[in-house]
Scaffold this motif. Structure first.
Motif, PDB file in Angstrom:
ATOM      1  N   TRP A 250       0.844  -1.210   0.000  1.00  0.00           N
ATOM      2  CA  TRP A 250       0.000   0.000   0.000  1.00  0.00           C
ATOM      3  C   TRP A 250       0.875   1.254   0.000  1.00  0.00           C
ATOM      4  O   TRP A 250       0.587   2.245  -0.691  1.00  0.00           O
ATOM      5  CB  TRP A 250      -0.934  -0.058   1.209  1.00  0.00           C
ATOM      6  CG  TRP A 250      -2.097   0.875   1.160  1.00  0.00           C
ATOM      7  CD1 TRP A 250      -2.584   1.542   0.074  1.00  0.00           C
ATOM      8  CD2 TRP A 250      -2.927   1.248   2.267  1.00  0.00           C
ATOM      9  NE1 TRP A 250      -3.661   2.308   0.444  1.00  0.00           N
ATOM     10  CE2 TRP A 250      -3.886   2.146   1.783  1.00  0.00           C
ATOM     11  CE3 TRP A 250      -2.940   0.901   3.624  1.00  0.00           C
ATOM     12  CZ2 TRP A 250      -4.869   2.714   2.606  1.00  0.00           C
ATOM     13  CZ3 TRP A 250      -3.912   1.453   4.446  1.00  0.00           C
ATOM     14  CH2 TRP A 250      -4.871   2.349   3.938  1.00  0.00           C
TER      15      TRP A 250
ATOM     16  N   ASP B 148       3.795   1.490  -1.259  1.00  0.00           N
ATOM     17  CA  ASP B 148       4.320   1.582  -2.616  1.00  0.00           C
ATOM     18  C   ASP B 148       3.304   2.216  -3.573  1.00  0.00           C
ATOM     19  O   ASP B 148       3.656   2.911  -4.519  1.00  0.00           O
ATOM     20  CB  ASP B 148       4.671   0.150  -3.066  1.00  0.00           C
ATOM     21  CG  ASP B 148       5.508   0.156  -4.315  1.00  0.00           C
ATOM     22  OD1 ASP B 148       6.439   0.963  -4.381  1.00  0.00           O
ATOM     23  OD2 ASP B 148       5.201  -0.641  -5.233  1.00  0.00           O
ATOM     24  N   GLN B 149       2.023   1.981  -3.276  1.00  0.00           N
ATOM     25  CA  GLN B 149       0.970   2.561  -4.145  1.00  0.00           C
ATOM     26  C   GLN B 149       0.586   3.964  -3.697  1.00  0.00           C
ATOM     27  O   GLN B 149      -0.380   4.531  -4.200  1.00  0.00           O
ATOM     28  CB  GLN B 149      -0.272   1.674  -4.107  1.00  0.00           C
ATOM     29  CG  GLN B 149      -0.089   0.330  -4.797  1.00  0.00           C
ATOM     30  CD  GLN B 149      -1.038  -0.732  -4.246  1.00  0.00           C
ATOM     31  OE1 GLN B 149      -2.014  -0.411  -3.564  1.00  0.00           O
ATOM     32  NE2 GLN B 149      -0.731  -1.984  -4.518  1.00  0.00           N
ATOM     33  N   GLY B 150       1.301   4.508  -2.699  1.00  0.00           N
ATOM     34  CA  GLY B 150       1.068   5.892  -2.312  1.00  0.00           C
ATOM     35  C   GLY B 150       0.200   6.109  -1.086  1.00  0.00           C
ATOM     36  O   GLY B 150      -0.313   7.215  -0.883  1.00  0.00           O
TER      37      GLY B 150
ATOM     38  N   ARG C 297       5.676   7.834   6.689  1.00  0.00           N
ATOM     39  CA  ARG C 297       6.519   8.265   5.575  1.00  0.00           C
ATOM     40  C   ARG C 297       7.055   9.669   5.794  1.00  0.00           C
ATOM     41  O   ARG C 297       6.478  10.448   6.555  1.00  0.00           O
ATOM     42  CB  ARG C 297       5.811   8.143   4.228  1.00  0.00           C
ATOM     43  CG  ARG C 297       4.418   8.617   4.144  1.00  0.00           C
ATOM     44  CD  ARG C 297       3.725   8.196   2.848  1.00  0.00           C
ATOM     45  NE  ARG C 297       4.617   7.999   1.725  1.00  0.00           N
ATOM     46  CZ  ARG C 297       4.361   7.172   0.700  1.00  0.00           C
ATOM     47  NH1 ARG C 297       3.253   6.484   0.649  1.00  0.00           N
ATOM     48  NH2 ARG C 297       5.205   7.046  -0.283  1.00  0.00           N
TER      49      ARG C 297
ATOM     50  N   GLN D 179      11.367   5.411   0.922  1.00  0.00           N
ATOM     51  CA  GLN D 179       9.973   5.830   0.670  1.00  0.00           C
ATOM     52  C   GLN D 179       9.188   5.987   1.964  1.00  0.00           C
ATOM     53  O   GLN D 179       8.258   6.778   2.055  1.00  0.00           O
ATOM     54  CB  GLN D 179       9.256   4.782  -0.182  1.00  0.00           C
ATOM     55  CG  GLN D 179       9.873   4.532  -1.533  1.00  0.00           C
ATOM     56  CD  GLN D 179       9.865   5.801  -2.358  1.00  0.00           C
ATOM     57  OE1 GLN D 179       8.841   6.420  -2.557  1.00  0.00           O
ATOM     58  NE2 GLN D 179      11.045   6.195  -2.816  1.00  0.00           N
TER      59      GLN D 179
ATOM     60  N   PRO E 274      -1.023   7.211   2.442  1.00  0.00           N
ATOM     61  CA  PRO E 274      -0.543   8.381   3.189  1.00  0.00           C
ATOM     62  C   PRO E 274       0.090   8.010   4.527  1.00  0.00           C
ATOM     63  O   PRO E 274      -0.137   6.922   5.058  1.00  0.00           O
ATOM     64  CB  PRO E 274      -1.829   9.174   3.429  1.00  0.00           C
ATOM     65  CG  PRO E 274      -2.923   8.164   3.411  1.00  0.00           C
ATOM     66  CD  PRO E 274      -2.491   7.091   2.460  1.00  0.00           C
TER      67      PRO E 274
ATOM     68  N   ASN F  13       7.714  13.372   5.577  1.00  0.00           N
ATOM     69  CA  ASN F  13       6.605  14.295   5.441  1.00  0.00           C
ATOM     70  C   ASN F  13       7.149  15.663   5.824  1.00  0.00           C
ATOM     71  O   ASN F  13       7.890  15.779   6.801  1.00  0.00           O
ATOM     72  CB  ASN F  13       5.546  13.735   6.398  1.00  0.00           C
ATOM     73  CG  ASN F  13       4.459  14.658   6.810  1.00  0.00           C
ATOM     74  OD1 ASN F  13       4.632  15.863   6.925  1.00  0.00           O
ATOM     75  ND2 ASN F  13       3.316  14.076   7.071  1.00  0.00           N
TER      76      ASN F  13
END
Ligand code: BTN
Length: 271
Positions: free
Chosen positions: A35, A37-39, A77, A139, A41, A79
């Motif tokens: 998830w 990897d798919q962006g 992540r 990431q 939040p 931020n």
């Protein structure tokens, strides 16, 4: 009530950016990594009713018993607004659990450096942080947390790596595992904003298990060391006073108490 509807009820005031519930998964960390990897939040949550391939540190298996075990993973992540000290994420999870137990249930818990939460010196929770890289670029990270809530979450002692306990065994009455989850999330997000503060280090050190006690420490490279737990270095390494009086800073591996309460026996974890 359906489990996801019950969970929705418990999570609704938390304003989570996103969350997913699965009745059964291999590992919530795997779902979270995909998830991420798919962006997904920062602060996104994956919760499972049951894990079939839960994993712990050092290649160990983590067993999640349906209904009794609580298994979830948070995505963290980099931020612009929040600090991202990767080396503190395991402690963030452990401190959130220990505080949730105290605030929510009046139970004292301690952090067995680096990643276990103990009650009465027995393991009630394990944390597994995994990093997601794209080429050289970090990431983000996933913080996987497994908690023995119900009595049935604790497997038979044989084959366990460390003595285990459940929250219900300590409390002596049943509790709702989504209540436990909600309280851990509250503490997690509160500390997430203060990860680089001196208060975070103080709270972490205050919760260290085996302060002043003799432990055996292994970092996977050198022969095991015997030392007394003194506290934390500014980097979050474990400070040990060795038998010859010198100080040793452990930056990897694990510890176990020298006078183990139970020989050879972990929290939901196989050897
Ligand atoms: O004790 C350990 O070594 C860490 C155990 C971590 C278990 C949790 S359960 C949720 C998440 N998914 C996993 O596969 N592992 C972590």
């Amino acid at each position: 009530m359906m489990e996801s509807a019950a969970l929705e009820h418990w999570l609704r005031d938390l304003n989570l950016p996103a969350w997913q519930y699965y009745e059964e998964v291999g590992s919530t960390n795997d779902i979270a990594l995909a998830w991420l990897d798919q962006g997904a939040p920062d602060g996104a949550l994956v919760v499972a009713g049951h894990q079939t391939q839960g994993r712990g540190r050092l290649g160990r298996t983590w067993i999640t018993v349906p209904e009794a075990g609580l298994a979830f993973t948070l995505i963290v992540r980099p931020n612009a607004q929040l600090p991202f000290p990767v080396e503190r994420l395991t402690a963030l999870g452990a401190l959130a659990v220990a505080q949730a137990f105290k605030v929510g249930f009046g139970v004292d818990a301690h952090i067995k450096w680096p990643n276990d939460v103990l009650i009465d010196k027995r393991k009630v929770c394990g944390i597994l942080v995994e990093l997601a890289w794209q080429e050289e670029q970090l990431q983000g990270a996933v913080v996987g947390i497994g908690i023995n809530v119900g009595r049935a979450a604790v497997p038979p002692a044989e084959g366990l790596h460390y003595p285990a306990i459940s929250l219900e065994e300590v409390l002596g009455h049943p509790i709702n595992r989504w209540d436990v989850l909600r309280r851990v999330l509250e503490a997690f997000f509160a500390w997430r904003h203060r990860l680089t503060s001196p208060e975070f280090m103080i709270a972490w050190e205050d919760h260290l298990a085996f302060r002043g006690e003799w432990v055996q420490a292994s970092d996977g490279h050198n022969p095991p060391l015997i030392g007394r737990v003194k506290g934390l270095s500014p980097e979050g390494h474990l400070r040990l006073r060795l038998e010859d009086g010198t100080e040793y800073r452990l930056n990897a591996g694990e510890i176990r108490p020298l006078a183990a309460p139970f020989a050879g026996s972990s929290g939901g974890e196989d050897a």
